[in-house]
Scaffold this active site. Sequence first.
Site, short mmCIF file in Angstrom:
data_model
loop_
_atom_site.label_atom_id
_atom_site.label_comp_id
_atom_site.label_asym_id
_atom_site.label_seq_id
_atom_site.Cartn_x
_atom_site.Cartn_y
_atom_site.Cartn_z
N ASN A 68 -2.76 -14.16 -6.65
CA ASN A 68 -2.47 -13.79 -5.26
C ASN A 68 -3.08 -12.40 -5.05
O ASN A 68 -2.53 -11.40 -5.51
CB ASN A 68 -0.95 -13.77 -5.06
CG ASN A 68 -0.57 -13.52 -3.61
OD1 ASN A 68 -1.42 -13.23 -2.77
ND2 ASN A 68 0.71 -13.63 -3.33
N ARG B 17 -3.96 -18.11 -3.85
CA ARG B 17 -3.29 -18.13 -2.56
C ARG B 17 -4.28 -17.60 -1.51
O ARG B 17 -4.83 -16.51 -1.67
CB ARG B 17 -2.09 -17.20 -2.60
CG ARG B 17 -1.38 -17.28 -1.31
CD ARG B 17 -0.57 -16.09 -0.97
NE ARG B 17 0.48 -16.55 -0.08
CZ ARG B 17 1.73 -16.36 -0.30
NH1 ARG B 17 2.14 -15.71 -1.34
NH2 ARG B 17 2.62 -16.82 0.55
N HIS C 66 3.42 -18.91 5.72
CA HIS C 66 4.47 -19.19 4.72
C HIS C 66 4.52 -20.68 4.37
O HIS C 66 5.55 -21.17 3.88
CB HIS C 66 5.88 -18.80 5.21
CG HIS C 66 6.11 -17.32 5.35
ND1 HIS C 66 6.85 -16.79 6.37
CD2 HIS C 66 5.70 -16.28 4.60
CE1 HIS C 66 6.90 -15.48 6.24
NE2 HIS C 66 6.20 -15.14 5.16
N ARG D 243 8.04 -5.89 11.62
CA ARG D 243 7.30 -6.53 12.73
C ARG D 243 8.25 -6.89 13.87
O ARG D 243 9.38 -7.31 13.62
CB ARG D 243 6.60 -7.80 12.24
CG ARG D 243 5.48 -7.52 11.26
CD ARG D 243 4.91 -8.81 10.69
NE ARG D 243 4.84 -8.72 9.25
CZ ARG D 243 4.66 -9.76 8.43
NH1 ARG D 243 4.52 -10.97 8.91
NH2 ARG D 243 4.61 -9.58 7.12
N GLU E 88 6.66 -19.63 -4.81
CA GLU E 88 5.34 -19.93 -4.25
C GLU E 88 4.30 -20.10 -5.36
O GLU E 88 3.41 -20.95 -5.26
CB GLU E 88 4.92 -18.82 -3.28
CG GLU E 88 5.74 -18.91 -1.99
CD GLU E 88 5.77 -17.63 -1.19
OE1 GLU E 88 6.30 -16.63 -1.69
OE2 GLU E 88 5.25 -17.63 -0.06
#
Length: 424
Positions: free
Chosen positions: A7, A91, A180, A241, A384
Amino acid sequence: MKVLVLNCGSSTVKYKLFSMGEDRVLAKGLAERIGSPGSRIVHRVEGRDEYILEKDLPGHQEAVEAILYILTGGEYGVISDVDEIKAVGHRVVHGGNYFNKSVVVSDDVLGLLGECGRLAPLHNPPNITGIQACKKMMPGAVQVAVLDTAFHQTMPEYAYMYALPYEMYDKHLIRKYGFHGISHKYVAGVSAGMLDARPEELKIITCHLGNGASLCAISGGKSVDTTMGFTPLAGLIMGTRCGDIDPAIIQYMAEKNNIGLGEVMEVLNKKSGVLGISGVSSDFRDVEKAALEGHHRSALALDMFSYSVARAIGSLVPALGGLDALVFTAGIGENSPGIRWRVCSRLKYMGIQLDEQINPAKGERIEISVPGSAVRVLVIPTDEERMIAEETRAVVEECNCSADVPGEKKRVICELTGTNVMIS
Ligand code: ADP
């Protein structure tokens, strides 16, 4: 089969090496501060002390090189040769409209991922740099891109289109993509097992609540809507955010503060959300503590966050036409009983009933609703990297290809991926 999962962020490379047959993680680690002074690799192997390699890492190429060096050598190595790694699962954040599943990275695929870089300028470029470094360093391994957007490509047109002039989609590919996806897909798969049901018969909403947060409505194992949009800024309130706001605020903020659009976007991405409201932190542990001590803005931030999650759950039910289960995952979803309770309390009208004795559990696979709750509620730690490893293995097995194999080889075009590969 040994699969390395990478990743790559702008200044980091996270890695995990899986031995798929044995279902084991052989090693994992993080290269950090790539391109800056003080770069290093923190490497972990179960049952051994953590190993830290302080090394100048000017770029991702050098980071991958150093990771392979650690994996194959000395006291902390877990394999004897790089060739033991059959495939690398990368990823990749954005696959645009091009990819609805994981894919072997051919030169053509790399070109398309590069094109998607205009939709994710912070994420795709480092992802691609990592792939290029691996192609160079590990010519014998199949490189597979596992995309965060791919799972959401099943959304119907009416769910992914924005009500803008149609040319905005046609010419500029402005639509909802969702993110996601790797995590939503993973927890959806696990939840079917926990609910003792086939994925095809389930209607669930998965709540990935971490620094970034999104919900996904999943019907019959397929994403039918999600809260993030064209970018990961949309949807829920997050750590830093803002989530969904009136778009007219952007121009107003720029004018009132005499700042440019870039600066406004910086505020919306990095200084808003729970951090912006509380003024304390983006980390829920700090905000929960401050709220308990009576800090009003922290309590407000938690109320706003949990209300935004509950409201979004309600808004996704029409996408499913019912709801069998709600699944909480990621840092906050797995570890904050308080947030789960706040969210579910607002959903009692749907017949959701939490078991207050079980809800305090943290970081484990568990059902937290009472028996008979109209909607079952689960907590499932996301993984993940494991999902990326499994997808990578599936792609390699499905197309039965390898980038290079010892012995007799011939170069063919893989039917499944259109990739130029060597096959035994
Ligand atoms: P990322 O999106 O970076 O992968 P994670 O899924 O790791 O994020 O989630 C990180 C967030 O999880 C932290 O910022 C923190 O807010 C939250 N978190 C982690 N542990 C706890 C906890 N015990 N209680 C409440 N929140 C937690």
